[in-house]
Design an enzyme around this catalytic site. Sequence first.
Site, PDB file in Angstrom:
ATOM      1  N   HIS A 127       0.808  -1.441   0.116  1.00  0.00           N
ATOM      2  CA  HIS A 127       0.088  -0.048  -0.080  1.00  0.00           C
ATOM      3  C   HIS A 127       0.834   1.272  -0.062  1.00  0.00           C
ATOM      4  O   HIS A 127       1.900   1.191   0.356  1.00  0.00           O
ATOM      5  CB  HIS A 127      -1.183  -0.020   1.073  1.00  0.00           C
ATOM      6  CG  HIS A 127      -0.523   0.252   2.663  1.00  0.00           C
ATOM      7  ND1 HIS A 127       0.041   1.582   3.061  1.00  0.00           N
ATOM      8  CD2 HIS A 127       0.312  -0.644   3.601  1.00  0.00           C
ATOM      9  CE1 HIS A 127       0.603   1.435   4.153  1.00  0.00           C
ATOM     10  NE2 HIS A 127       0.559   0.189   4.578  1.00  0.00           N
ATOM     11  N   PHE A 128       0.213   2.270  -0.379  1.00  0.00           N
ATOM     12  CA  PHE A 128       0.737   3.652  -0.291  1.00  0.00           C
ATOM     13  C   PHE A 128       0.182   4.372   0.831  1.00  0.00           C
ATOM     14  O   PHE A 128      -0.869   4.398   1.090  1.00  0.00           O
ATOM     15  CB  PHE A 128       0.868   4.543  -1.524  1.00  0.00           C
ATOM     16  CG  PHE A 128       1.587   3.670  -2.909  1.00  0.00           C
ATOM     17  CD1 PHE A 128       3.048   4.002  -2.613  1.00  0.00           C
ATOM     18  CD2 PHE A 128       0.986   3.226  -3.760  1.00  0.00           C
ATOM     19  CE1 PHE A 128       3.790   3.446  -3.892  1.00  0.00           C
ATOM     20  CE2 PHE A 128       1.908   2.827  -4.649  1.00  0.00           C
ATOM     21  CZ  PHE A 128       3.257   2.824  -4.657  1.00  0.00           C
ATOM     22  N   SER A 129       1.024   5.339   1.540  1.00  0.00           N
ATOM     23  CA  SER A 129       0.369   6.323   2.237  1.00  0.00           C
ATOM     24  C   SER A 129       1.348   7.676   1.831  1.00  0.00           C
ATOM     25  O   SER A 129       2.236   7.495   1.011  1.00  0.00           O
ATOM     26  CB  SER A 129       0.852   6.099   3.663  1.00  0.00           C
ATOM     27  OG  SER A 129       2.124   6.396   4.153  1.00  0.00           O
ATOM     28  N   ASN A 130       0.924   8.853   2.584  1.00  0.00           N
ATOM     29  CA  ASN A 130       1.396  10.078   1.912  1.00  0.00           C
ATOM     30  C   ASN A 130       2.909  10.180   2.603  1.00  0.00           C
ATOM     31  O   ASN A 130       4.112  10.870   2.018  1.00  0.00           O
ATOM     32  CB  ASN A 130       0.724  11.036   2.719  1.00  0.00           C
ATOM     33  CG  ASN A 130       1.236  12.499   2.082  1.00  0.00           C
ATOM     34  OD1 ASN A 130       1.674  12.599   0.991  1.00  0.00           O
ATOM     35  ND2 ASN A 130       1.202  13.471   2.918  1.00  0.00           N
ATOM     36  N   GLY A 131       3.216   9.250   3.736  1.00  0.00           N
ATOM     37  CA  GLY A 131       4.756   8.880   4.212  1.00  0.00           C
ATOM     38  C   GLY A 131       5.454   8.150   3.223  1.00  0.00           C
ATOM     39  O   GLY A 131       6.762   7.977   3.566  1.00  0.00           O
ATOM     40  N   GLY A 132       5.004   7.343   2.394  1.00  0.00           N
ATOM     41  CA  GLY A 132       5.767   6.549   1.453  1.00  0.00           C
ATOM     42  C   GLY A 132       5.138   5.418   1.252  1.00  0.00           C
ATOM     43  O   GLY A 132       3.798   5.273   1.058  1.00  0.00           O
ATOM     44  N   GLY A 133       5.681   4.335   0.723  1.00  0.00           N
ATOM     45  CA  GLY A 133       5.079   3.000   0.292  1.00  0.00           C
ATOM     46  C   GLY A 133       5.642   1.881   1.200  1.00  0.00           C
ATOM     47  O   GLY A 133       6.662   1.943   1.865  1.00  0.00           O
ATOM     48  N   LYS A 161      10.015  -0.820   3.149  1.00  0.00           N
ATOM     49  CA  LYS A 161       9.340   0.277   3.894  1.00  0.00           C
ATOM     50  C   LYS A 161      10.215   1.307   3.592  1.00  0.00           C
ATOM     51  O   LYS A 161      11.147   1.777   4.066  1.00  0.00           O
ATOM     52  CB  LYS A 161       9.219   0.283   5.625  1.00  0.00           C
ATOM     53  CG  LYS A 161       7.912   1.168   6.144  1.00  0.00           C
ATOM     54  CD  LYS A 161       7.860   0.821   7.411  1.00  0.00           C
ATOM     55  CE  LYS A 161       6.547   1.335   8.153  1.00  0.00           C
ATOM     56  NZ  LYS A 161       6.122   1.237   9.354  1.00  0.00           N
ATOM     57  N   ASP A 168       0.499   0.907  18.927  1.00  0.00           N
ATOM     58  CA  ASP A 168      -0.278   0.957  17.571  1.00  0.00           C
ATOM     59  C   ASP A 168      -1.108  -0.413  17.617  1.00  0.00           C
ATOM     60  O   ASP A 168      -0.849  -1.066  16.281  1.00  0.00           O
ATOM     61  CB  ASP A 168       0.485   1.388  16.493  1.00  0.00           C
ATOM     62  CG  ASP A 168      -0.474   1.952  15.225  1.00  0.00           C
ATOM     63  OD1 ASP A 168      -1.556   2.209  15.316  1.00  0.00           O
ATOM     64  OD2 ASP A 168       0.010   2.074  14.054  1.00  0.00           O
TER      65      ASP A 168
END
Length: 897
Positions: free
Chosen positions: A232-238, A254, A364
């Site tokens: 998946h991707f997030s705005n912090g990276g892939g 990561k 988390d």
Amino acid sequence: MHERYDSYCAADRLFYDSLGNATDRPAFPRAGRSDPEGWRSERTGDWLIYGPEGASLPQQGWKIHISACLDNAERVLDKIFDYCVPRGLSFKFLRSPQTLLLRNAKYAARGASGKFVTIYPRDDAELELTCKELDELLAGEPGPYILSDLRYGSGPVYVRYGGFAARYCLSDDGQVVPAIADADGVLVPDRRDPVFHVPSWVTLPDFLAPHLTARNANSTNELPYRIEKVIHFSNGGGLYVGRDLRTDTQVVLKEARPYAGLDADGTDAVARLAKETAMLRALADLPQVPRVHDEFTLGDHRFLALEFIEGRSLNKLVVERYPLIDADASDADRAEYTRWALDIHRQVESVVEAIHEHGIVYGDLHLFNVMVRPDDRIALVDFEVAAPVGGSRPALRNQGFAAPTGWTGPAVDRYALACLRLALFLPLTQLIRLVPAKAAHLAEIIAAHFPVPRDFLDRAVADITATDPAMLTGPSDRAPATAPTSTGVTATEPTPTTSGAAATGGPVDLDTDDWPALRAQLSRAILASATPERTDRLFPGDIEQFRSGGLNLAHGAAGVLYALAVSGAGRHPAHEDWLIRRALARESGTRCGFYDGLHGVAYALEHLGRRQEAFDVLDICLGESWDGLDHSLLSGLSGIALNLTELGLRTGERSLTDAAERATARVVELIADDPGPDVSGGRHPYAGLLRGRSGPALMFLRRYETTGDPALLDHAATALRQDLRRCVLRPNGALEVNEGWRNMPYLGVGSVGIGLVLDRYLAHRPDEEFARMARAARLAARSPFYAQSGLFAGRAGIVTYLAATARDADDRRELHAQLRRLAWHALPYRDGVAFPGEQLLRLSMDLATGTAGVLLAVAAARHDEPVTLPLLAPLPGAPELPRDQHEGSPTDTVEGR
């Protein structure tokens, strides 16, 4: 958390809202100063727009974006002001530091992230000069990389071709999106993907060519890793599955982007990755924690290579194995699931305590971060917020497992472990974030359906409702929980308490005979939430109201006022006046569809007895072009044709029925082609009542009921078959819409909406296949568990469907059971009862996702006058067909349904 919803949770604790509406958030000092002489400013959402008085801009062109970090944003903004104002350059900027943080947060939209200031050059010459001078002016200023743009040089200056003016069109998947004109003047989507893109008819200015070459020079070819799959991707990276080419070892890679993927404290992804690496190395002796394989840098992105853990997320396994999804699950099935779930929790609890013994807080814990190996051994992943025991509170949290504000240290994990106790058996712990006392109600529901040891649930409730972290039960207080050997469990609902229990989050009886009292509870909550002083929305609802507006039936005031009126909760003239004023002074981009626009507003006003105002709004709609509209009931021509048909019959206006005929003919053309695979959604055609072909089928059937033209039945059959090809049958025989990665049973986007139209078709013409599929759709309405409570994608829609189609005593028993289970989501608000919206993170009052939809659903089952979805009530003046033409009518008893 669904990433689109994250930024709408920051402004208000109870309702989704735009941060631009928050008045308690400090703005940048520039936002509070008076306008420069000869300039004007305008606040639009999160942005503050500045431009010279009387200036004009092209509707589209090359725009400049400036990125910035939290600690240099004010300095960058001052430089932009001092540069743009003397040169007469129009620009806009994000109003507040918190808005900037949210735009750069981990779950922010990647295509829009990084954009702090937008500047609008008037031509290519001004573009080139401005880029050159700003690159020099802002040299050395850091900022996140803007993925949708081309970087100019090595600083915070970026460019992209796109729209200046607010124009809209439909995307390939039927969404209303910002638009630009192509070479022929046709509006097409203004693509804002997280990758730089130049429209095919636009030429890249020559001065940008070296910067594009520099951008394309970046490559992963020199790395000793091959990326095999994107997780998946997030705005912090892939996050990727990769392979170490040196050792042929499969790993997880990561990626961390600098200055992006911010958490609540403003820490970026690179800093979190460095901390995660340190925490994983400190926990290297625990077999349930992934090993660090390697660290490396590519450009300015940081990478961590981790041990690949073969397995699946606990969330996916719960979805697959959860017995309350299946109405036919036995006591033995529930007991077997209980044994498995208790063992999973025991393992998770054990490794969390081991992490604490290493002096570290995991921070988390939730269903997505627990991996379950093929042999049911667990591992924990994602340690980016892990920290020493004496460290700060985690700044990234899953809302269904997040400890109360102020809790730190091991108490954060123990709170999450308590939530996991409930979530394994009833995954609704997001509700606890809104009302902690709801935990006790969830525990009662679990105890009624699963043979879970009572002390296992009692400890969860005690920890969740503790007012002090010191009150949490520690590891020495815990004994291993095991399921009883007996498989006996009575699948009954907890006994509803009096309505006053809602004040503490307890159960509410939605199957009560005291319908007026229940209606009063729901309507009090709705009316207490109203904000007539606002201009963007009257009632809080889904985040979609900040895209489609706060007026419409699905997410706006029209739907809420309609539900209140038809359910017997009364008329509210002051709120109706608000709706009329805003509709007649519509803003740019206001849609004209039935559920998402002004046609639905006109429909609601007519049913509220405001006919002249309904016609005033309808006149606006009739002045709009139908070019580019799709076939859908939600926003397209089927909803428009249905509305024009009904209003034409109610008012006798022949021009409206003539327009309905034209819209009907266009829908026939639109559904003639049915491309794509047998999957619903995304870039493929949708199935279902709102966006699929069942909406046109309903329209054809309603038109047939007014005209008697049998060709309309043929078109309805064609449309229904197109939707049915995108459905699957579950092992228990239930029909559900196939979205490729999940199956959907719901009213608006799933199979029971199709079933509703199938039943209506069978009232006019027999069809063996349709009758079989209608029975299969009815099975989809029997599940004890639905994740959400809303009308379009939750249990309220199931109730509405059952109320409309119940035929016999079994159907009515199922209807009553689903009414009772609506209480699973009920929450107190003021002196009433409210329901959560999409994602369950905030309350909603709208028709599509929230309390107004629940009110309509309960009214459909309980009100002394018929209540249905808009456009489903009998058409006024429509001729009644002879009963012998209605084979398979809903009035007939059909065995097995």
